[in-house]
Design an enzyme around this catalytic site. Structure first.
Site, PDB file in Angstrom:
ATOM      1  CD  GLU A  97     -49.228  47.877 -27.182  1.00  0.00           C
ATOM      2  OE1 GLU A  97     -48.580  46.844 -27.435  1.00  0.00           O
ATOM      3  OE2 GLU A  97     -48.775  49.035 -27.362  1.00  0.00           O
TER       4      GLU A  97
ATOM      5  CB  CYS B 151     -47.925  49.317 -30.657  1.00  0.00           C
ATOM      6  SG  CYS B 151     -46.457  50.241 -30.134  1.00  0.00           S
TER       7      CYS B 151
ATOM      8  CE  LYS C 237     -47.671  44.773 -32.141  1.00  0.00           C
ATOM      9  NZ  LYS C 237     -46.884  45.486 -31.110  1.00  0.00           N
TER      10      LYS C 237
END
Length: 623
Positions: free
Chosen positions: A375, A490, A440
């Site tokens: 990430e 994540c 995300k």
């Protein structure tokens, strides 16, 4: 002779000193702290969790009010969370610059908030259930599940340390592909409750092997009542003829000569019953229990919940042998990169320059069908990537037939300026000019977006992603040769229902899951092991391999059964190489999500509440 109903006795809690009342609360908090040991990195922690939750249920049995039950299970939750997510202190203090007392206060307050949900579970259980028995055990498991589900739902959710995760290496992991992590949590709580039910039944039911003890408690009670009746009748013979009628001591009604009064002892009250006399020819004869009946009935009652618990464990272990998905397409070679860039310098100019040089070297050092960076490996807006870096990795992808998935920041441009910053992954496909983008969707509170009313708190910390924008809930897969991949970033991989929903609705459906993370925010703590454990749960739930590329660890390849096929040592620079086979098909969990576990729990709570309500109403009518 006159019998009167005894007044209700004061509850034990009313007679206890304050220290004795609070002692179980402290004990529950200690059990919660010990429950952190059930999760990674403890090997086989699922078995330990069963014992700890059983002990928590035993403590809950002593509650004498709804508030007392909520307090005990809430204390358990607080002990679990304050020891299980203490690493938030590292992100707020070490990297966010928040003063240590304020950072610890934030951890405690957050843990108190999370403890609200097990407290709700304790209150639900107490309100719908009574005593120890089958309905009580089912109600406990259902309330436990609803509490965990609410914690993963409310205020964007925080399902970290859900009890089902500890079963990844435990006996109930196989159920995850059917009912997901919440269903595994239900089974865990139910097995624990059945264990407590077994122990308490063993203590309260008579031992059929005890010398001289009655093997049939009902017969013993009747014999004692008839002996008392015979004594009373003998005393009354001198004044009352046998053909006379006598008033009922409780209601004033008369009893015939062939009626008697029987005392039946109960834990909290006395009740009056009327039975036909044994010498009444019209009275039905009472079957005499055989010796086998007297020996077996108490033993069966003792062992029934234990047998039920063992059956659940056997089903859980057997379910892990079922393969709901099948290999599809050709295996692909994969390289997962781990840069170990220090978090303290990651967003400084020196750290940015170092990251660009490091990942350019790692990406181009060896070809593979798929190369994945962590990430925000390149902590820049994608349009700000240095031209030499962008040109080099594009040429490498075309020349070696390597697909590259790298982390950077995406944005939406308005009037030539970036106005919406997103945490993104960008994909390069060999000999294809387009660039794949995944943005995300499920953002981290305080880390990637600021809840209303808390900007003052975030302003006290140095967090560069304090207010990002989210991508759409459903995004297309990334294609590598004949395999399709579903990326997530994540925090997103702790929400199993969202991944299941993606796989239900994607077309074509992804065969491999890819997670990229930067856990450097949490230092060298148990957060790394806990995150890997949750990634393994996603593999079991979906029947698909999971690739996890992280900045500091734990970078790993996980097969479709949840086993770690390879991993890098945390806080080292390296590349994990391997071959991954895509899997196609739907597990029951992908098809149905969390609804079987949630709706099933709600129905159980409703059923137990109705059943116990009717029982109390019938009991009130007979008094």
């Amino acid at each position: 002779m006159q019998l009167t109903k005894n007044a209700d006795r004061p509850t034990p809690a009313a007679r206890r000193p304050a220290s004795a009342t609070w002692l179980p609360v402290f004990g529950a908090a200690i059990l919660g702290a010990l429950n952190t040991l059930s999760f990674a990195p403890t090997p086989g922690g699922g078995w330990l969790e069963l014992l700890i939750i059983a002990a928590a249920f035993l403590v809950l049995q002593g509650a004498r009010s709804t508030a007392g039950a909520a307090l005990r299970l809430g204390a358990f939750g607080f002990g679990n969370f304050v020891t299980g997510v203490w690493w938030l202190f590292v992100s707020m203090h070490d990297y966010g610059g928040l003063a240590a007392p304020l950072a610890w206060a934030a951890v405690v307050l957050f843990s108190l908030y999370l403890a609200i949900y097990p407290a709700i579970a304790g209150a639900l259980w107490y309100r719908v259930s009574t005593g120890v028995g089958w309905r009580s055990s089912l109600a406990f498991a259902a309330a436990w599940t609803i509490g965990e589900w609410l914690r993963g739902l409310m205020l964007t959710g925080f399902p970290w340390l859900n009890s089902g995760y500890a079963q990844v290496d435990g006996p109930l992991a196989g159920l995850a592909s059917i009912v997901g992590v919440y269903g595994v949590g239900f089974a865990t709580a139910l097995v624990a409750a059945f264990g407590v039910q077994t122990v308490l039944r063993w203590k309260t039911l008579p031992n059929p092997a005890a010398r001289g003890a009655s093997r049939h408690p009902q017969m013993k009670a009747r014999r004692a009542a008839r002996a008392a009746e015979a004594s009373d009748a003998q005393a009354m013979d001198s004044t009352i003829p046998h053909d006379a009628a006598a008033p009922h001591p409780a209601s004033g009604e008369t009893l015939g000569a062939n009626a008697s009064i029987e005392r039946v002892a109960e834990p909290d009250r006395a009740r009056v019953t009327i039975d036909p006399r044994p010498d009444d020819p019209a009275a039905p004869s009472e079957p005499t229990p055989t010796a086998a009946d007297r020996a077996q009935r108490p033993s069966r009652a003792r062992l029934a919940p234990l047998i039920a618990a063992l059956l659940i464990l056997i089903v859980g272990m057997g379910a892990s042998m079922i393969r709901w998905t099948q290999p599809a397409g050709s295996p692909i070679t994969v390289r997962l990169l781990q840069g170990n860039v220090p978090q303290a310098m990651k967003f400084e100019q020196a750290g940015v320059d170092s990251s660009i040089a490091l990942y350019q070297t790692l990406i181009t050092s060896h070809p593979a069908d798929l190369i994945v960076t962590p990430e925000t490996a390149i902590p820049l807006l994608v349009q700000d990537l240095p031209a030499p870096f962008a040109t080099t990795i594009r040429q490498f992808a075309d020349q070696t037939q390597s697909s590259i998935l790298f982390g950077a920041f995406g944005d939406i441009m308005t009037n030539g300026r970036p106005t919406h910053i997103m945490n993104s992954l960008f994909g390069l496909t060999p000999r294809h000019d387009g660039v794949y983008e995944y943005d995300k969707h499920h953002l981290v509170p305080f880390g990637e977006f600021v809840p209303n009313g808390f900007h003052w708190f975030v302003a006290m910390m140095n967090i560069p992603l304090g207010d990002s924008d989210r991508g759409p809930a459903l995004q297309p897969p990334f294609t590598v040769k004949d395999q399709t991949l579903a990326p997530d970033i994540c925090y997103e991989d702790i929400f199993g229902e969202e991944i299941a929903r993606t796989l239900r609705t994607q077309n074509p459906r992804a065969r491999i899951l890819v997670n990229t993370s930067n856990l450097g925010w949490f230092g060298n703590t148990i957060a790394l092991d806990q995150h890997l454990q949750m990634a393994r749960m996603r593999a079991i739930e979906t029947g698909r391999p999971v690739l996890s590329s992280t900045n500091t660890g734990i970078t790993a390849m996980i097969d479709a059964s949840g086993e770690v096929a390879g991993r890098l040592t945390p806080f080292t620079v390296g590349a994990l190489m391997g071959t991954v086979q895509g899997m196609d098909g739907l597990t029951p969990y992908i098809a149905l999500g969390n609804w079987p576990a949630v709706l099933g729990s709600l129905l159980i709570l409703a059923g137990v509440a109705v059943r116990n309500g009717r029982a109390r109403a019938n009991s009130a009518k007979t008094r």
